[in-house]
Design a protein around this motif. Sequence first.
Motif, mmCIF file in Angstrom:
data_model
loop_
_atom_site.group_PDB
_atom_site.id
_atom_site.type_symbol
_atom_site.label_atom_id
_atom_site.label_comp_id
_atom_site.label_asym_id
_atom_site.label_seq_id
_atom_site.Cartn_x
_atom_site.Cartn_y
_atom_site.Cartn_z
ATOM 1 N N ILE A 257 29.988 88.634 -44.578
ATOM 2 C CA ILE A 257 30.607 88.066 -43.341
ATOM 3 C C ILE A 257 31.781 89.039 -42.889
ATOM 4 N N MET B 35 35.193 79.411 -58.651
ATOM 5 C CA MET B 35 35.274 79.195 -57.200
ATOM 6 C C MET B 35 35.735 80.532 -56.468
ATOM 7 N N ARG C 148 32.119 68.208 -42.681
ATOM 8 C CA ARG C 148 32.082 68.749 -44.032
ATOM 9 C C ARG C 148 31.831 67.685 -45.224
ATOM 10 N N LEU D 188 30.516 84.929 -51.003
ATOM 11 C CA LEU D 188 29.866 84.450 -49.689
ATOM 12 C C LEU D 188 30.519 85.088 -48.595
ATOM 13 N N LEU D 189 31.926 85.470 -48.628
ATOM 14 C CA LEU D 189 32.691 85.831 -47.625
ATOM 15 C C LEU D 189 32.660 87.252 -47.312
ATOM 16 N N TYR E 266 32.928 83.007 -56.548
ATOM 17 C CA TYR E 266 31.849 82.558 -55.716
ATOM 18 C C TYR E 266 32.246 82.668 -53.983
ATOM 19 N N LEU E 267 33.230 82.195 -53.633
ATOM 20 C CA LEU E 267 33.676 82.265 -52.261
ATOM 21 C C LEU E 267 33.746 83.811 -51.844
ATOM 22 N N MET F 84 22.590 72.645 -35.351
ATOM 23 C CA MET F 84 22.317 73.587 -36.199
ATOM 24 C C MET F 84 20.814 74.217 -36.538
ATOM 25 N N SER G 162 24.591 77.531 -51.772
ATOM 26 C CA SER G 162 25.452 76.728 -51.207
ATOM 27 C C SER G 162 24.747 75.200 -51.186
ATOM 28 N N ILE H 52 31.821 72.816 -38.192
ATOM 29 C CA ILE H 52 31.644 72.303 -39.516
ATOM 30 C C ILE H 52 32.691 71.540 -40.274
ATOM 31 N N TRP I 122 41.997 71.350 -51.118
ATOM 32 C CA TRP I 122 40.983 72.450 -51.665
ATOM 33 C C TRP I 122 39.554 72.186 -51.639
ATOM 34 N N CYS J 48 37.039 74.334 -49.692
ATOM 35 C CA CYS J 48 35.762 74.855 -50.394
ATOM 36 C C CYS J 48 34.343 74.421 -49.412
ATOM 37 N N LEU J 49 34.435 73.161 -49.099
ATOM 38 C CA LEU J 49 33.323 72.786 -48.394
ATOM 39 C C LEU J 49 32.815 73.503 -47.333
ATOM 40 N N VAL J 50 34.059 73.751 -46.639
ATOM 41 C CA VAL J 50 34.095 74.186 -45.260
ATOM 42 C C VAL J 50 33.353 75.767 -45.244
ATOM 43 N N LEU J 51 34.124 76.534 -46.301
ATOM 44 C CA LEU J 51 33.670 78.004 -46.526
ATOM 45 C C LEU J 51 32.186 78.063 -46.961
ATOM 46 N N MET J 52 31.895 76.976 -48.106
ATOM 47 C CA MET J 52 30.414 77.345 -48.557
ATOM 48 C C MET J 52 29.285 76.909 -47.658
ATOM 49 N N SER J 53 29.862 76.085 -46.507
ATOM 50 C CA SER J 53 28.647 75.808 -45.612
ATOM 51 C C SER J 53 28.360 76.791 -44.588
ATOM 52 N N LEU J 54 29.477 77.909 -44.665
ATOM 53 C CA LEU J 54 29.197 78.745 -43.637
ATOM 54 C C LEU J 54 28.113 79.577 -43.349
ATOM 55 N N PRO J 55 27.537 80.009 -44.666
ATOM 56 C CA PRO J 55 26.411 80.722 -44.600
ATOM 57 C C PRO J 55 24.924 79.878 -44.086
ATOM 58 N N LEU J 56 25.200 78.825 -44.441
ATOM 59 C CA LEU J 56 24.164 77.685 -43.875
ATOM 60 C C LEU J 56 23.873 77.904 -42.356
ATOM 61 N N SER K 171 37.974 70.246 -49.456
ATOM 62 C CA SER K 171 37.649 70.439 -48.078
ATOM 63 C C SER K 171 37.327 71.901 -47.608
ATOM 64 N N ILE L 57 27.834 66.928 -44.802
ATOM 65 C CA ILE L 57 26.428 67.924 -44.721
ATOM 66 C C ILE L 57 25.652 67.877 -46.057
#
Lengths: 290, 279
Positions: free
Chosen positions: B33, B22, B267, B29-30, B25-26, B210, A165, B263, A97, A101-109, A99, B270
């Motif tokens: 998109i 979380m 990960r 974010l999503l 928040y996600l 990037m 993020s 990504i 979980w 979260c990290l991947v999804l959170m980085s997406l907008p960046l 990883s 970053i």
Amino acid sequence: MEKTVNQKAWFLVLPVLILVAFSAVIPLMTVVNYAFQDTFGNNKFFWAGLEWFEELLDSERMWGALGRQLAFSGIILAIEVPLGIFVALHMPKKGFWASFCLVLMSLPLLIPWNVVGTIWQVFGRVDIGLLGYTLDKLGISYNYTQDFFAAWATVIVMDVWHWTSLVALLAYAGLQSIPDAYYQAAKIDQASRWKVFRYIELPKMQGVLMIAILLRFMDSFMIYTEPFVVTGGGPGNSTTFLSIDLVKMALGQFDLGPAAAFSLMYFLVILLISWVFYTVMTNLDKRDGV
Amino acid sequence: MADRSAQRRKPTLRFNSSVVVMGLYLLFLLLPIYWLFNMSLKSNSEILGQFSLWPRDLTLRNYVVILTDASWYMGYVNSLIYVVINTVISIAVALPAAYAFSRYSFLGDKHLFFWLLTNRMAPPAVFALPFFQLYSSVGLFDTHIAVALAHCLFNVPLAVWILEGFMRGVPKEIDETAYIDGYGFGRFFTRIFMPLIASGIGVAAFFCFMFSWVELLLSRTLTSVEAKPIAATMTRTAGASGMDWGVLAAAGILTIVPGALVIYFVRNYIAKGFALGRV
């Protein structure tokens, strides 16, 4: 680490020096050149001294853009930093979980900045966007191209969406570096959740948070593409920030002198902030004893 | 405190405040998109005609338009070309420089380092016009190399900072042992040192990629036809017959793909990258 004194190391740095000099010093000298001269066309220039700077300091346009810029940077920092810390504190510590979260959170960046603008331009439209449509159905009048408040709200929410993020990731990295022993000690002392945050987590995150704040401040200070795509600086001038105004002046109206003077002032502000940033960084390096 | 350690002991996902935070928040974010993705799978009449949370009448027409029209997909090719050139140049020049900064002290090293940082922080808007004139005067306007060189302005300093952060983690004894064993600098650097900081090189390359990929202002200013990036091509969708929303959305989604693909590999680094190698 002890460093050896070795002047020949200059040869290793030389390629970088030449490359960056080509892409930074030459253009900057052009800007300086324009800032002190005037022209009536035909590539004939004459000395204008400080005329452009005086004009700039008197112009309401520049002060307006600077004011909006500072307000924007202030507001997004006030939202993104606490929110970022809050999110980081709730992130899973390890495993799948984390990883995830990290991947999804980085997406907008990783989304190109104009696409970020496009996403929010679409999302906020009353006819086809989810956000605009929902707000409209709820009876809230919302139109970011006409209404001052809606335009600002959209631009700010967009930036929060885009960059929170970053703060969260940095704060998370800071939290990860805290040894378990600290938490165990706090537990023995029966410290409250707030005290754990205040006396263990916050001090440990201090370094990375400074970096996050400075980075966010600086990057928001030169924001261009995202608000330009969404609002185009409007309605009126209400979301015209420094970079948007500068590009309008330099590439739109081709007012070279004032634009160059504007650029130089802009650059000096950035230089000042960079210096603060650099001092913070080197102090951090010293403290960590690397 | 109590629930935090309990959570650590039980790996199973419990329904607690962390999950809610979380999750929300996600979702935040999503959702935007997803909305773009949703639109990219609809026809224009459906986008404008009826409001629906998922495509009722699924169509790939928007993607087909982009992938079959050269003026569209060349945008992606152009972007990729200058981004790759930029990444290669940035890493190639940053490697020796970062080594010098991490190992030696020399006259003016601190000032030089600071000067590099100011370039990372310089607003592209300040450089747009001078770049345009500079590259026009040397005949590089509207070429991939011009954009690649312009992006070096912020990517080279970034690469130097990130690599320096990774290199300082490698003990100096390794260098010394290698030199005693008779390695020259070049062989030591490529055979021994670079493999040691391979992850650092990967992260630095990712960040160069990037930041070059997401930048629009400079790449749009420096190109017109031949090297036009996808980001600039996207403005085309506003045609005489109104906006082609579906194609715009599909183009947007396709620009997210490269970042989303890589990504996963970086990960855990970053945060280090954004902190310029210092976490």
